[in-house]
Write a protein that holds these residues in place. Sequence first.
Motif, PDB file in Angstrom:
ATOM      1  N   ASN A 140      -4.640  12.265   8.592  1.00 42.34           N
ATOM      2  CA  ASN A 140      -3.663  11.186   8.792  1.00 42.34           C
ATOM      3  C   ASN A 140      -4.311   9.962   9.462  1.00 42.34           C
ATOM      4  OD1 ASN A 140      -1.611  12.570   7.575  1.00 42.34           O
ATOM      5  ND2 ASN A 140      -0.691  13.300   9.490  1.00 42.34           N
ATOM      6  N   ASN A 141      -5.190  10.194  10.401  1.00 43.28           N
ATOM      7  CA  ASN A 141      -5.894   9.074  11.040  1.00 43.28           C
ATOM      8  C   ASN A 141      -6.789   8.355  10.030  1.00 43.28           C
ATOM      9  OD1 ASN A 141      -4.752   9.505  13.541  1.00 43.28           O
ATOM     10  ND2 ASN A 141      -6.426  10.825  14.261  1.00 43.28           N
ATOM     11  N   PHE A 142      -7.415   9.149   9.159  1.00 43.11           N
ATOM     12  CA  PHE A 142      -8.259   8.541   8.120  1.00 43.11           C
ATOM     13  C   PHE A 142      -7.424   7.662   7.189  1.00 43.11           C
ATOM     14  CE2 PHE A 142      -9.945   8.545   3.805  1.00 43.11           C
ATOM     15  CZ  PHE A 142     -11.225   8.052   4.010  1.00 43.11           C
ATOM     16  N   LEU A 143      -6.245   8.151   6.813  1.00 38.84           N
ATOM     17  CA  LEU A 143      -5.372   7.365   5.932  1.00 38.84           C
ATOM     18  C   LEU A 143      -4.972   6.048   6.600  1.00 38.84           C
ATOM     19  CD1 LEU A 143      -3.013  10.111   4.413  1.00 38.84           C
ATOM     20  CD2 LEU A 143      -5.134   9.166   3.480  1.00 38.84           C
ATOM     21  N   SER A 144      -4.685   6.102   7.897  1.00 38.84           N
ATOM     22  CA  SER A 144      -4.347   4.872   8.632  1.00 38.84           C
ATOM     23  C   SER A 144      -5.533   3.926   8.675  1.00 38.84           C
ATOM     24  CB  SER A 144      -3.892   5.211  10.053  1.00 38.84           C
ATOM     25  OG  SER A 144      -2.702   5.968  10.039  1.00 38.84           O
ATOM     26  N   ASP A 145      -6.730   4.505   8.884  1.00 40.83           N
ATOM     27  CA  ASP A 145      -7.936   3.672   8.951  1.00 40.83           C
ATOM     28  C   ASP A 145      -8.231   2.997   7.616  1.00 40.83           C
ATOM     29  OD1 ASP A 145      -8.280   4.320  11.582  1.00 40.83           O
ATOM     30  OD2 ASP A 145      -9.758   5.903  11.210  1.00 40.83           O
ATOM     31  N   ILE A 146      -8.105   3.745   6.528  1.00 37.31           N
ATOM     32  CA  ILE A 146      -8.423   3.177   5.222  1.00 37.31           C
ATOM     33  C   ILE A 146      -7.371   2.135   4.815  1.00 37.31           C
ATOM     34  CG2 ILE A 146      -7.211   4.827   3.710  1.00 37.31           C
ATOM     35  CD1 ILE A 146      -9.676   4.848   1.933  1.00 37.31           C
ATOM     36  N   GLU A 147      -6.134   2.385   5.235  1.00 40.46           N
ATOM     37  CA  GLU A 147      -5.068   1.407   5.005  1.00 40.46           C
ATOM     38  C   GLU A 147      -5.378   0.097   5.739  1.00 40.46           C
ATOM     39  OE1 GLU A 147      -0.570   0.789   6.683  1.00 40.46           O
ATOM     40  OE2 GLU A 147      -1.211   2.823   6.208  1.00 40.46           O
ATOM     41  N   ASN A 148      -5.775   0.215   6.999  1.00 40.94           N
ATOM     42  CA  ASN A 148      -6.133  -0.980   7.779  1.00 40.94           C
ATOM     43  C   ASN A 148      -7.324  -1.703   7.176  1.00 40.94           C
ATOM     44  OD1 ASN A 148      -4.082  -0.583   9.655  1.00 40.94           O
ATOM     45  ND2 ASN A 148      -5.374   0.674  10.995  1.00 40.94           N
ATOM     46  N   ILE A 193       0.845  -1.195   0.000  1.00 37.81           N
ATOM     47  CA  ILE A 193       0.000   0.000   0.000  1.00 37.81           C
ATOM     48  C   ILE A 193       0.880   1.246   0.000  1.00 37.81           C
ATOM     49  CG2 ILE A 193      -1.601   1.387   1.388  1.00 37.81           C
ATOM     50  CD1 ILE A 193      -2.814  -1.167   2.415  1.00 37.81           C
ATOM     51  N   ARG A 194       0.471   2.229  -0.788  1.00 34.98           N
ATOM     52  CA  ARG A 194       1.119   3.539  -0.704  1.00 34.98           C
ATOM     53  C   ARG A 194       0.080   4.616  -1.012  1.00 34.98           C
ATOM     54  NH1 ARG A 194       2.610   5.898  -5.646  1.00 34.98           N
ATOM     55  NH2 ARG A 194       2.272   4.533  -7.450  1.00 34.98           N
ATOM     56  N   PHE A 195       0.330   5.816  -0.496  1.00 35.83           N
ATOM     57  CA  PHE A 195      -0.505   6.974  -0.785  1.00 35.83           C
ATOM     58  C   PHE A 195       0.319   7.965  -1.603  1.00 35.83           C
ATOM     59  CE2 PHE A 195      -2.326   5.271   3.129  1.00 35.83           C
ATOM     60  CZ  PHE A 195      -3.676   5.208   2.799  1.00 35.83           C
ATOM     61  N   MET A 243      -4.481   9.770  -3.657  1.00 33.91           N
ATOM     62  CA  MET A 243      -4.948   8.441  -4.054  1.00 33.91           C
ATOM     63  C   MET A 243      -4.296   7.343  -3.215  1.00 33.91           C
ATOM     64  SD  MET A 243      -6.937   9.248  -6.579  1.00 33.91           S
ATOM     65  CE  MET A 243      -7.264   7.640  -7.320  1.00 33.91           C
ATOM     66  N   LEU A 244      -5.058   6.309  -2.971  1.00 25.84           N
ATOM     67  CA  LEU A 244      -4.513   5.087  -2.376  1.00 25.84           C
ATOM     68  C   LEU A 244      -4.134   4.139  -3.511  1.00 25.84           C
ATOM     69  CD1 LEU A 244      -5.766   2.934   0.552  1.00 25.84           C
ATOM     70  CD2 LEU A 244      -5.665   1.884  -1.693  1.00 25.84           C
ATOM     71  N   PHE A 286      -4.608  -1.581  -7.867  1.00 23.45           N
ATOM     72  CA  PHE A 286      -5.886  -0.996  -7.480  1.00 23.45           C
ATOM     73  C   PHE A 286      -5.655   0.431  -6.988  1.00 23.45           C
ATOM     74  CE2 PHE A 286      -8.822  -0.313  -3.789  1.00 23.45           C
ATOM     75  CZ  PHE A 286      -9.981  -0.094  -4.527  1.00 23.45           C
ATOM     76  N   LYS A 287      -6.441   1.375  -7.521  1.00 19.94           N
ATOM     77  CA  LYS A 287      -6.362   2.772  -7.094  1.00 19.94           C
ATOM     78  C   LYS A 287      -7.712   3.200  -6.525  1.00 19.94           C
ATOM     79  CE  LYS A 287      -4.996   4.601 -10.980  1.00 19.94           C
ATOM     80  NZ  LYS A 287      -4.516   5.611 -11.950  1.00 19.94           N
ATOM     81  N   TYR A 288      -7.657   4.061  -5.499  1.00 20.77           N
ATOM     82  CA  TYR A 288      -8.901   4.513  -4.879  1.00 20.77           C
ATOM     83  C   TYR A 288      -8.689   5.927  -4.343  1.00 20.77           C
ATOM     84  CZ  TYR A 288     -13.253   4.196  -2.199  1.00 20.77           C
ATOM     85  OH  TYR A 288     -14.528   4.387  -1.705  1.00 20.77           O
ATOM     86  N   SER A 289      -9.656   6.798  -4.613  1.00 15.77           N
ATOM     87  CA  SER A 289      -9.562   8.185  -4.163  1.00 15.77           C
ATOM     88  C   SER A 289      -9.875   8.288  -2.678  1.00 15.77           C
ATOM     89  CB  SER A 289     -10.531   9.061  -4.960  1.00 15.77           C
ATOM     90  OG  SER A 289     -10.613  10.347  -4.389  1.00 15.77           O
TER      91      SER A 289
END
Length: 430
Positions: free
Chosen positions: A77-85, A12-14, A34-35, A44-47
């Motif tokens: 940043n918390n949202f990015l961690s959550d979506i990554e998880n 995973i990368r942003f 983008m994720l 896979f890409k996701y906004s």
Amino acid sequence: MKTTIERAKGTIRFAPKEPLVELEKDKKKESLLMLHFTYGSMRFKYSTGFKICFENWDSEKQRIRNKAGILDRDYINNFLSDIENEVNKECSRLISEQIPVTKEALKDRLDVFTNKTSVSNVEVREISFFEYAEIFLNEKEPIISIITLRSYKQTLSKLRSFESEKNIDLNFDSFDQAFFNSFKHYLEVQDYKKNTIRKHVKNLRVILNSATNDGINSNLKFKNRDFSISSEITTEIYLNKQEIEKIKNLDLSKYQDLDRARDIFLIGLSTGQRISDYNGLTKENLVNINKHEYFRIKQKKTGKVVNCYIEPHIREMMNSKYGGEPPKKMTEQYINNYLKQIGQMAEINEPVICISTKGGKEFKETQPKYELIKTHTARRSFCTNKFKEGKRVEDIMVFSGHSTTKEFYKYIRITEEERVSNIVNEGFYN
């Protein structure tokens, strides 16, 4: 420099939608974040729905920089961690449930997580038998031998051919007694031997059992006792000590390929290993233990490490012909062909009656013993001769890898009288 977050099953990368080199020209220009998720060959890409600019983005940490004036930094940043998880959890769930990891599946999950859609709007698609079988093989590939993997692939190939010839669609509900009878007949018509047909049915049952345990399959008709084929004891030979000496003393100096095939076979006769383990040994396999020299072999089928004593005649052969190392690997098919020639030259001509079931019919024929010599004869000869010498079965099994004495006795080629005599000599009545 971009960094990635490594996962057991994916990466995973942003990153901003536009290239960083372009954003660097105007450091306040905003770009959609983008994720990016990589799983095997899938991309896979996701906004994320957030926009960032170059001066506020830490490409090393892949998070919003800790700068004064960015009020929503922690929230993003918390949202990015959550979506990554969430991606990792969904990927792990799909893998554990033997469901393909697809872009559609990940998008559906993230749409629910980000409230872009409700769970009720996510379409659930049933996995097909062949899709599951491919997942099964991908999961098993790292932990099973190449030979076993090839066997499963052969079974799936036969099932696809059967499906095509019968003009049907095989699914989990297809596997009932009618299918079994038809599939068995299909293989018999192609003149497959009984044990080969049994192998394909057994492989199919393993896959169906796995699918049942994973909750993918609910059809249990394959568990019926009639949905199976009993094994057939095949005509397999072993070479006695006199025959082995004939092969060992044969002058093959004029036939380089025959000579190397014979030497590889002698290592198999001496160690009792499978062809996959005794063919292709190198100097890396040579070890010394308490002043004795051994082949240290990690068995490909079991993963077990065994130390096989290097007998003097094997050491002499390696010194005189191969610079002190084992002979180089040779294609198994070539070895099998050469062994029959070697056996004929050594006059191993004893007639052997061979009985087998092929195409659903029993056949009986007599062949000279040399025609039955093959790479696996080495392992069978080792076990049988050591048994006849009076060696303890448990000690022989240390090298052979048999898990039970029952399987061992089915494997070796001795008469019932020899077996009884050996058991008594081991102290059964003491």
